[in-house]
Design a protein around this motif. Structure first.
Motif, PDB file in Angstrom:
ATOM      1  N   ALA A 287       1.944  19.694 -28.497  1.00 51.56           N
ATOM      2  CA  ALA A 287       0.623  20.130 -28.943  1.00 51.56           C
ATOM      3  C   ALA A 287       0.762  21.242 -29.972  1.00 51.56           C
ATOM      4  O   ALA A 287       1.671  22.070 -29.876  1.00 51.56           O
ATOM      5  CB  ALA A 287      -0.199  20.630 -27.761  1.00 51.56           C
ATOM      6  N   THR A 288      -0.133  21.234 -30.950  1.00 43.75           N
ATOM      7  CA  THR A 288      -0.253  22.377 -31.850  1.00 43.75           C
ATOM      8  C   THR A 288      -1.418  23.215 -31.352  1.00 43.75           C
ATOM      9  O   THR A 288      -2.444  22.687 -30.926  1.00 43.75           O
ATOM     10  CB  THR A 288      -0.495  21.948 -33.312  1.00 43.75           C
ATOM     11  OG1 THR A 288      -1.656  21.119 -33.375  1.00 43.75           O
ATOM     12  CG2 THR A 288       0.711  21.203 -33.864  1.00 43.75           C
TER      13      THR A 288
ATOM     14  N   ASP B 188      -6.743  22.715 -29.403  1.00 35.28           N
ATOM     15  CA  ASP B 188      -5.371  22.259 -29.533  1.00 35.28           C
ATOM     16  C   ASP B 188      -5.311  20.748 -29.725  1.00 35.28           C
ATOM     17  O   ASP B 188      -5.931  20.001 -28.963  1.00 35.28           O
ATOM     18  CB  ASP B 188      -4.579  22.650 -28.281  1.00 35.28           C
ATOM     19  CG  ASP B 188      -4.689  24.143 -27.968  1.00 35.28           C
ATOM     20  OD1 ASP B 188      -4.783  24.934 -28.925  1.00 35.28           O
ATOM     21  OD2 ASP B 188      -4.697  24.505 -26.783  1.00 35.28           O
ATOM     22  N   ALA B 189      -4.545  20.316 -30.717  1.00 34.77           N
ATOM     23  CA  ALA B 189      -4.310  18.893 -30.947  1.00 34.77           C
ATOM     24  C   ALA B 189      -3.089  18.479 -30.127  1.00 34.77           C
ATOM     25  O   ALA B 189      -2.050  19.132 -30.179  1.00 34.77           O
ATOM     26  CB  ALA B 189      -4.064  18.634 -32.432  1.00 34.77           C
TER      27      ALA B 189
ATOM     28  N   SER C 297      -0.325  15.388 -28.770  1.00 32.34           N
ATOM     29  CA  SER C 297       0.298  14.148 -29.236  1.00 32.34           C
ATOM     30  C   SER C 297      -0.148  12.912 -28.450  1.00 32.34           C
ATOM     31  O   SER C 297       0.071  11.790 -28.909  1.00 32.34           O
ATOM     32  CB  SER C 297       1.821  14.272 -29.197  1.00 32.34           C
ATOM     33  OG  SER C 297       2.284  14.417 -27.863  1.00 32.34           O
TER      34      SER C 297
ATOM     35  N   ILE D  60      -7.819  16.169 -27.811  1.00 27.95           N
ATOM     36  CA  ILE D  60      -8.058  17.522 -28.310  1.00 27.95           C
ATOM     37  C   ILE D  60      -8.464  18.329 -27.091  1.00 27.95           C
ATOM     38  O   ILE D  60      -9.412  17.970 -26.394  1.00 27.95           O
ATOM     39  CB  ILE D  60      -9.176  17.559 -29.365  1.00 27.95           C
ATOM     40  CG1 ILE D  60      -8.789  16.748 -30.591  1.00 27.95           C
ATOM     41  CG2 ILE D  60      -9.497  19.011 -29.745  1.00 27.95           C
ATOM     42  CD1 ILE D  60      -9.918  16.565 -31.590  1.00 27.95           C
ATOM     43  N   ASN D  61      -7.724  19.386 -26.815  1.00 23.65           N
ATOM     44  CA  ASN D  61      -8.059  20.258 -25.690  1.00 23.65           C
ATOM     45  C   ASN D  61      -8.713  21.527 -26.201  1.00 23.65           C
ATOM     46  O   ASN D  61      -8.306  22.063 -27.234  1.00 23.65           O
ATOM     47  CB  ASN D  61      -6.812  20.626 -24.880  1.00 23.65           C
ATOM     48  CG  ASN D  61      -6.315  19.474 -24.038  1.00 23.65           C
ATOM     49  OD1 ASN D  61      -7.068  18.580 -23.668  1.00 23.65           O
ATOM     50  ND2 ASN D  61      -5.033  19.483 -23.721  1.00 23.65           N
TER      51      ASN D  61
END
Length: 142
Positions: free
Chosen positions: A94-95, A113-114, A116, A120-121
């Motif tokens: 995650a980014t 957060d994006a 993989s 999207i969190n």
């Protein structure tokens, strides 16, 4: 005629918050409970933090965050980071990107957060440097 215009303006003002508001639909939330592993800085302005812990369905998660203050604000700034976990052969990364705000002896964190896995969190958290804890309430955006 003036009464009609007044009522029309009043109606627009009354309905505007409803039509312009954002409704963020979230899935089931979970807790991310981390222990701070290390904190470092090379310039006394930007701080790099690493932490690991348990995060709901992701299990054991490892993450790093870079806390900056690009606007030069007194008690708030932004952060970016990267997280990863592995369950069997599956690796999820995650980014991380968000903002921080000092709140007494802790820092409040707000992040999108994006991930993989296609999610999207969104999360709110609390960073406590004295107790070496980082806790988030996390939910996927639907």
């Amino acid at each position: 005629m003036r009464v009609f215009k007044f009522l029309a303006v009043l109606a627009v003002i009354a309905v505007s918050p409803l039509s312009l508001g954002q409704d963020l639909k979230l899935g089931e939330s979970f807790v991310g409970d981390f222990t701070i592993d290390s904190v470092s800085t090379t310039d006394g302005v930007n701080y790099h933090l690493t932490a690991s812990g348990e995060a709901g369905p992701y299990g054991r998660v490892y993450g790093n965050w870079l806390f900056t203050n690009k606007l030069g604000l007194e008690d708030m700034g932004e952060f970016t980071g990267y997280g990863w976990t592995q369950s069997g052969e599956e690796v999820v990364t995650a980014t991380l990107q968000g903002v921080w705000k000092k709140n007494g002896k802790v820092f409040d964190l707000f992040t999108f957060d994006a991930v993989s896995n296609g999610l999207i969190n969104v999360a709110t958290g609390e960073l406590d440097m004295v107790n070496k804890t980082l806790k988030f309430n996390v939910a996927p955006v639907k």
